[in-house]
Write a protein that holds these residues in place. Structure first.
Motif, PDB file in Angstrom:
ATOM      1  N   ILE A 367       0.753  -1.176  -0.064  1.00 43.79           N
ATOM      2  CA  ILE A 367      -0.180  -0.096   0.005  1.00 43.79           C
ATOM      3  C   ILE A 367       0.888   1.250  -0.120  1.00 43.79           C
ATOM      4  N   ILE A 368       0.444   2.231  -0.745  1.00 46.61           N
ATOM      5  CA  ILE A 368       1.369   3.433  -0.912  1.00 46.61           C
ATOM      6  C   ILE A 368       0.494   4.584  -0.448  1.00 46.61           C
ATOM      7  N   ASP A 369      -0.736   4.335  -0.078  1.00 47.52           N
ATOM      8  CA  ASP A 369      -1.515   5.527   0.368  1.00 47.52           C
ATOM      9  C   ASP A 369      -1.079   5.746   1.886  1.00 47.52           C
ATOM     10  N   PRO A 370      -0.593   6.737   2.315  1.00 46.70           N
ATOM     11  CA  PRO A 370      -0.463   6.937   4.084  1.00 46.70           C
ATOM     12  C   PRO A 370      -1.502   6.872   4.708  1.00 46.70           C
ATOM     13  N   ARG A 371      -2.673   7.326   4.126  1.00 46.68           N
ATOM     14  CA  ARG A 371      -3.991   7.319   4.859  1.00 46.68           C
ATOM     15  C   ARG A 371      -4.618   5.946   5.557  1.00 46.68           C
ATOM     16  N   ALA A 372      -4.079   4.972   4.714  1.00 43.34           N
ATOM     17  CA  ALA A 372      -4.239   3.450   5.220  1.00 43.34           C
ATOM     18  C   ALA A 372      -3.508   3.205   6.384  1.00 43.34           C
ATOM     19  N   TYR A 373      -2.383   3.758   6.561  1.00 40.72           N
ATOM     20  CA  TYR A 373      -1.475   3.459   7.694  1.00 40.72           C
ATOM     21  C   TYR A 373      -1.844   4.288   8.960  1.00 40.72           C
ATOM     22  N   LEU A 374      -2.406   5.578   8.615  1.00 39.42           N
ATOM     23  CA  LEU A 374      -2.700   6.515   9.496  1.00 39.42           C
ATOM     24  C   LEU A 374      -4.095   6.399  10.152  1.00 39.42           C
ATOM     25  N   GLY A 375      -4.978   5.447   9.468  1.00 41.99           N
ATOM     26  CA  GLY A 375      -6.099   5.315  10.099  1.00 41.99           C
ATOM     27  C   GLY A 375      -6.602   3.884  10.391  1.00 41.99           C
ATOM     28  N   GLY A 412      -7.484  -3.531  12.508  1.00 39.51           N
ATOM     29  CA  GLY A 412      -8.313  -2.488  13.397  1.00 39.51           C
ATOM     30  C   GLY A 412      -8.471  -1.115  12.837  1.00 39.51           C
ATOM     31  N   CYS A 413      -9.409  -0.427  13.327  1.00 42.86           N
ATOM     32  CA  CYS A 413      -9.663   0.910  12.838  1.00 42.86           C
ATOM     33  C   CYS A 413      -8.862   1.808  13.910  1.00 42.86           C
ATOM     34  N   ARG A 414      -7.742   2.655  13.407  1.00 39.53           N
ATOM     35  CA  ARG A 414      -7.144   3.464  14.065  1.00 39.53           C
ATOM     36  C   ARG A 414      -7.784   4.802  14.337  1.00 39.53           C
ATOM     37  N   LYS A 415      -8.554   5.107  13.581  1.00 39.52           N
ATOM     38  CA  LYS A 415      -9.287   6.401  13.675  1.00 39.52           C
ATOM     39  C   LYS A 415     -10.158   6.381  15.125  1.00 39.52           C
ATOM     40  N   TYR A 416     -10.126   7.723  15.710  1.00 39.76           N
ATOM     41  CA  TYR A 416     -10.672   7.596  16.880  1.00 39.76           C
ATOM     42  C   TYR A 416     -10.200   6.749  18.004  1.00 39.76           C
ATOM     43  N   SER A 417      -8.771   6.658  17.843  1.00 38.06           N
ATOM     44  CA  SER A 417      -8.238   5.477  18.796  1.00 38.06           C
ATOM     45  C   SER A 417      -6.868   6.043  19.219  1.00 38.06           C
ATOM     46  N   LEU A 418      -6.775   5.911  20.536  1.00 36.38           N
ATOM     47  CA  LEU A 418      -5.284   6.256  20.997  1.00 36.38           C
ATOM     48  C   LEU A 418      -4.392   5.077  20.704  1.00 36.38           C
ATOM     49  N   ASP A 419      -3.175   4.861  20.508  1.00 38.61           N
ATOM     50  CA  ASP A 419      -2.256   3.636  19.907  1.00 38.61           C
ATOM     51  C   ASP A 419      -1.933   3.166  21.287  1.00 38.61           C
ATOM     52  N   GLN A 420      -2.522   2.841  22.345  1.00 42.33           N
ATOM     53  CA  GLN A 420      -2.055   2.193  23.748  1.00 42.33           C
ATOM     54  C   GLN A 420      -3.378   1.700  24.505  1.00 42.33           C
ATOM     55  N   VAL A 421      -3.096   1.102  25.359  1.00 45.54           N
ATOM     56  CA  VAL A 421      -4.072   0.575  26.246  1.00 45.54           C
ATOM     57  C   VAL A 421      -4.119   1.746  27.457  1.00 45.54           C
ATOM     58  N   ARG A 422      -5.189   2.073  27.846  1.00 49.15           N
ATOM     59  CA  ARG A 422      -5.148   2.819  29.366  1.00 49.15           C
ATOM     60  C   ARG A 422      -6.070   2.202  30.029  1.00 49.15           C
ATOM     61  N   SER A 534     -13.647   7.310  -0.169  1.00 45.31           N
ATOM     62  CA  SER A 534     -13.554   5.997   0.534  1.00 45.31           C
ATOM     63  C   SER A 534     -12.343   6.003   1.219  1.00 45.31           C
ATOM     64  N   VAL A 535     -11.123   6.513   0.527  1.00 47.50           N
ATOM     65  CA  VAL A 535      -9.771   6.251   1.073  1.00 47.50           C
ATOM     66  C   VAL A 535      -9.697   7.513   2.097  1.00 47.50           C
ATOM     67  N   GLU A 536     -10.202   8.526   1.905  1.00 46.08           N
ATOM     68  CA  GLU A 536     -10.257   9.852   2.744  1.00 46.08           C
ATOM     69  C   GLU A 536     -11.000   9.724   3.925  1.00 46.08           C
ATOM     70  N   LEU A 537     -12.312   9.228   3.759  1.00 38.47           N
ATOM     71  CA  LEU A 537     -13.339   9.479   4.759  1.00 38.47           C
ATOM     72  C   LEU A 537     -13.779   8.153   5.522  1.00 38.47           C
ATOM     73  N   TYR A 538     -13.197   7.113   5.226  1.00 41.00           N
ATOM     74  CA  TYR A 538     -13.473   5.915   5.532  1.00 41.00           C
ATOM     75  C   TYR A 538     -13.937   5.751   7.004  1.00 41.00           C
ATOM     76  N   TRP A 539     -14.902   5.179   7.634  1.00 44.44           N
ATOM     77  CA  TRP A 539     -15.414   4.971   9.043  1.00 44.44           C
ATOM     78  C   TRP A 539     -15.594   6.430   9.410  1.00 44.44           C
ATOM     79  N   GLU A 540     -15.893   7.214   8.831  1.00 49.31           N
ATOM     80  CA  GLU A 540     -16.328   8.385   9.481  1.00 49.31           C
ATOM     81  C   GLU A 540     -17.968   8.528   9.271  1.00 49.31           C
ATOM     82  N   GLY A 541     -18.648   7.589   8.818  1.00 45.17           N
ATOM     83  CA  GLY A 541     -20.097   7.649   8.551  1.00 45.17           C
ATOM     84  C   GLY A 541     -20.892   7.950   7.309  1.00 45.17           C
TER      85      GLY A 541
END
Length: 612
Positions: A367-375, A412-422, A534-541
């Protein structure tokens, strides 16, 4: 200060507001004087600017309830799309969310009933605020004073916007033959209000968003005490959404009746204001840092409440408690990382293979689209701070007896998530309902539909892709992303290069060689636009919403196949999880969710919709 003192006064306001609502639900009252004359009551409370502001604040608060974005709304908006599949955890422990994804919803489903209830409470609270503003405008405000007039108009505009929002989502989910009020519920017979006439609510929501836009003079409150409130841009954005989706929001409309020219004019007002811009870092649109930023037009505000224990009823913090409501969301807990040895989450939904394969790849398949990895949490992506206290890669996060055989298919969906257990997984991350990147893509779509202007459409699509292509190494400084190549950007081809290369995206082939999702060849501006949504707004409703719009556009060459992924969703679900039971999507039945049985049993003037 994103919260404008909600928690400071919300309990008093909600006690008065809901006390009034509960009184109207009673058909008889005891013949006795039970009011404390020195206590605040509805008749005496709303006589100052401060208290009228609290009335509007109380309407905002409904968005943060369980039937809003605190719990069920993200499932209602995302689970029915082809970007989402349910997990074994949902099938075993949260079947309500699985059933939304399966198109197997009946009138008794609690999540649907709760959303229906809270959206009507939002309408009630907005109408109550409007009634009290009108009744007390001369006593609380000097409308000849410029500052007073601006505050009065702002509060009225916010309440009208929130009422429009209730109408928008109620009709989107349940259709327009439902009760609708522009007044405070009177009780008794008013609870038997019959459905509005077809098309009536569409006209009212249009007017709500128009009136709100005219009353709201500010475009942004970033960095001020009013940060997070609705603005002129909020109202115009939802007005444009409404115009574009007329075929699915107006019971008198038919396919092809979208108001493209009207939407284009409204979107241009937003763009031409120069009040919004794309954030340099895509990830800023889904974390607790940089909320209410220059890209955001409206967000549901959350914080990690210190007064309640989030969703724990024993700690008096139940999301369904009317007066003591935590300002948390549990989206992070239910819709992000898996419940594995290194995380402590419920993980009821995950990004689908169709979405995973939507992202562009290089010749080696990476995958070459950074949005996949950032979300998303995917192979080759970010690290996660697990229960061990170590930063771990995807392969360790998705590890264990259950996960090993599905690694590469489970995400997993990284959007709206902290990258850690709390310790407390309820979250303070705001849900961004609409962003400026969406405005740019909608404008591109209107250019295509209203004017057949591909050149301008390409320009605005390219603006969104250019941001995705930026080097973000300086912004992503935690060990979650540190050192990963995808931060360097400059990997995505331009729109013109895509038209030359014609890659196929979104194609899913099953383990047995059967084609589950045909995918889409990016050989036209229109298809590149759909891909970019799709690649910009995925999982944003917005994915299911957009699919329904495109299906109702006879000018779209893909109209006849746009719902194929939904029709093939059971095969996609089985391939990705081995869980079956998803029904074949039927537009006539599954566009809506059923009118709740509680409404049908208590309101004898109501009838079911196509989903009942």
């Amino acid at each position: 200060m994103k919260y404008w003192n909600f928690m400071k006064h919300i309990k008093t306001y909600m006690g008065i507001c809901l006390g009034s609502l509960l009184m109207t639900m009673s058909s008889c009252e005891p013949d006795m004087d039970f009011n404390n004359p020195s206590a605040d009551n509805e008749a005496t409370y709303y006589n100052t600017k401060e208290h009228l502001t609290y009335a509007v604040n109380g309407a905002y608060n409904i968005l943060q309830r369980a039937g809003g974005w605190a719990r069920w709304m993200p499932f209602m908006l995302n689970a029915r799309s082809d970007e989402y599949v349910f997990t074994s955890g949902a099938a075993a422990g949260e079947p309500e969310t699985a059933r939304l994804s399966q198109y197997n919803v009946n009138a008794d489903l609690g999540s649907v009933s709760t959303c229906y209830q809270d959206l009507y409470v939002l309408q009630y609270a907005a109408n109550l605020a409007l009634e009290k503003l009108e009744a007390n405008q001369d006593g609380a405000f000097d409308l000849n004073n410029e500052d007073d007039k601006k505050l009065y108009d702002r509060l009225k505009g916010e309440a009208i916007f929130l009422r429009g929002l209730s109408r928008f989502y109620l009709v989107y989910f349940w259709g327009d033959e439902i009760p609708d009020r522009d007044y405070v519920t009177t009780g008794e017979g008013d609870y038997m209000l019959p459905p509005a006439e077809p098309g009536a609510i569409y006209q009212r929501m249009v007017k709500d968003f128009q009136d709100a836009a005219n009353l709201l003079s500010d475009w942004s409150y970033e960095g001020t005490e009013n940060e997070g409130r609705a603005t002129k841009g909020s109202a115009l954005a939802f007005l444009a959404k409404t115009y574009m989706a007329r075929p699915i929001l107006d019971g008198t409309a038919k396919a092809g009746d979208a108001e493209w020219a009207l939407a284009k004019d409204v979107l241009w007002q937003i763009i031409d204001s120069h009040q919004y811009s794309l954030m340099d870092n895509y990830r800023d649109n889904a974390t607790e840092d940089n909320e209410n930023n220059a890209e955001s037009l409206f967000e549901v505000q959350f914080c990690q409440s210190v007064e309640t224990d989030g969703f724990n009823p024993a700690a008096n913090g139940d999301l369904n408690d009317w007066v003591v409501t935590g300002q948390n969301t549990i989206r992070e807990l239910e819709m992000s990382a898996p419940n594995s040895t290194e995380s402590a989450r419920w993980w009821n939904g995950q990004p689908s293979l169709a979405l995973y394969n939507e992202f562009e790849r290089d010749a080696s398949g990476k995958i070459i689209d950074p949005r996949a990895y950032l979300g998303m949490y995917i192979p080759g992506g970010c690290n996660f701070l697990g229960k061990s206290g170590n930063w771990i890669p995807y392969e360790v996060l998705f590890s264990g007896d259950t996960f090993d055989e599905w690694r590469g298919k489970w995400f997993g969906c990284r959007k709206y998530s902290l990258d850690q257990v709390r310790s407390k997984e309820q979250s303070g991350i705001n849900d961004r309902l609409i962003r400026y990147s969406d405005i740019l893509l909608m404008y591109a779509e209107c250019c295509l539909e209203a004017d057949n202007d591909e050149a301008t459409a390409k320009k605005y699509i390219q603006m969104v892709r250019d941001r995705a292509n930026k080097n973000t190494e300086a912004f992503n400084t935690t060990e979650a992303d540190l050192g990963n190549d995808y931060l360097k950007g400059n990997t995505l081809p331009t729109v013109d290069e895509l038209l030359q290369q014609k890659p196929v995206v979104g194609r899913v082939v099953g383990s047995n060689g059967d084609v589950i999702c045909e995918g889409m060849e990016l050989n036209s501006v229109r298809r590149i636009l759909k891909h970019e949504y799709s690649v910009e707004l995925y999982w944003e409703g917005w994915r299911f919403f957009n699919l329904m719009r495109w299906y109702n556009n006879p000018n779209d060459p893909d109209q006849s196949i746009v719902l194929n992924n939904l029709k093939n969703k059971n095969a996609l679900q089985v391939e990705q999880t081995n869980l079956t039971g998803t029904q074949v999507f039927d537009y006539s039945r599954h566009l809506r969710v059923p009118i709740p049985s509680t409404e049908l049993s208590t309101n004898t003037n109501m009838h079911g919709n196509s989903a009942n």
